[in-house]
Design an enzyme around this catalytic site. Structure first.
Site, PDB file in Angstrom:
ATOM      1  CB  SER A  95     -55.462  60.337 -12.899  1.00 22.65           C
ATOM      2  OG  SER A  95     -55.839  61.575 -12.354  1.00 22.65           O
ATOM      3  CG  HIS A 200     -60.553  62.567 -13.293  1.00 19.79           C
ATOM      4  ND1 HIS A 200     -59.610  63.188 -14.084  1.00 19.79           N
ATOM      5  CD2 HIS A 200     -59.869  61.727 -12.475  1.00 19.79           C
ATOM      6  CE1 HIS A 200     -58.412  62.734 -13.764  1.00 19.79           C
ATOM      7  NE2 HIS A 200     -58.540  61.861 -12.795  1.00 19.79           N
TER       8      HIS A 200
END
Length: 312
Positions: A95, A200
């Protein structure tokens, strides 16, 4: 070390801990310089928040993301101070860590990367505050099972972390429903995560749009070594594919299991260096490709242990 094919791994949000980088900055001028530079660029003392907390300040997305970015690069600078330059085969980051990996590869310089990450953190925090989102870990299930549950409860699959560890993300009530139905789908364990929002997932769309605009304004160079992106688990080299991959991962699935598989199977990496707090990525690596050597560097003692291992 020179005959090893080294992969760099950089941590994502959730790995942070008060005190991160403090002893590295005290011992290594190159690490101290990065934290000092960050304070000047951001216009507030990120180093104080990282070194001394309080934890509530550090865990705020707008502080946490730049702190992890600086800490990962500070750990790398401290390692280089001990062992000198070393060849890197490839890199990846979970990420937020994907931005750190790109900075390590020279896709953008420290100041550009830090400003980008600070804005990403702010955009994501604001998206969290505008929505009521949450996340949950599904343990002991395959991707198709979790995707079926996610479709049934209208949530998104956020992270494919390692075999048997998948994270879902979405509106809090829908995530709670998915957790309650997990056993019926044959999932061994489902637990809600202590996070500020639905990372996400589609709930991050406002951050996705704003980050896209920032990325269009950001000059990028060709990475010096392959950076494996989260959304496709494949290397990105061209400017536009780097921009789109960094934007897409805000709302898309982090394909970390496949990223590790790519580094081991395609890039033939046989030594991993995890640069950042927590040791989380070493654990995920071991669950994905058991026995693959990984040295986690987060502070002076772990750096010294890593350097001794590299020299042996």
């Amino acid at each position: 070390m020179k005959d090893k094919r080294i992969a760099l791994l950089f941590a994502g949000q959730g790995a942070q801990a008060v005190g991160m980088g403090k002893d590295l900055a005290a011992k290594y001028p190159a690490a101290a310089e990065l934290f000092a530079k960050a304070d000047g660029i951001l216009g507030y003392s990120l180093s104080k928040i990282a070194f001394d907390g309080p934890e509530e300040e550090l865990t705020q997305t707008k502080h946490c993301q730049p702190a992890l970015f600086v800490h990962g690069l500070a750990a790398m600078a401290a390692l280089r101070a001990e062992v000198g330059e070393f060849p890197v085969q490839a890199a990846a980051g979970l990420s937020l860590g994907e931005f750190t990996a790109h900075c390590a590869a020279g896709t953008f310089d420290f100041e550009t990367g830090l400003k980008l990450v600070a804005r990403r953190g702010l955009f994501m925090q604001e998206a969290c505050e505008q929505t009521n989102g949450g996340m949950a870990a599904m343990i002991g299930a395959d991707e198709s099972t979790v995707r079926a549950l996610a479709a049934e409860t209208d949530v998104d699959v956020a992270n494919l972390n390692s075999p048997g560890q998948i994270v879902i993300s979405g509106e809090s009530s829908k995530v709670a429903l998915a957790v309650s139905l997990a056993k019926e789908h044959g999932i061994r364990l489902a637990k809600t995560l202590n996070v500020a929002g639905a990372y996400h997932s589609r709930l991050m769309n406002p951050a996705f749009l704003r980050l896209g605009e920032e990325l269009q304004r950001t000059p990028l160079a060709t990475p010096r070594f392959p950076v494996i992106c989260n959304v496709d688990a494949a290397p990105v080299r061209e400017e536009e594919e780097i921009r789109s991959s960094l934007q897409d991962q805000v709302t898309g699935t982090v394909r970390w299991t496949e990223t590790i598989e790519y580094l081991v199977d395609e890039e033939k990496c046989d030594l991993f260096l995890e640069l950042g707090p927590g040791g989380v990525l070493a654990g995920l690596l071991n669950r994905t490709r058991k026995g693959t050597p990984c040295l986690s560097i987060t502070d002076v003692p772990s750096l010294e242990a890593a350097v001794a291992a590299l020299r042996s």
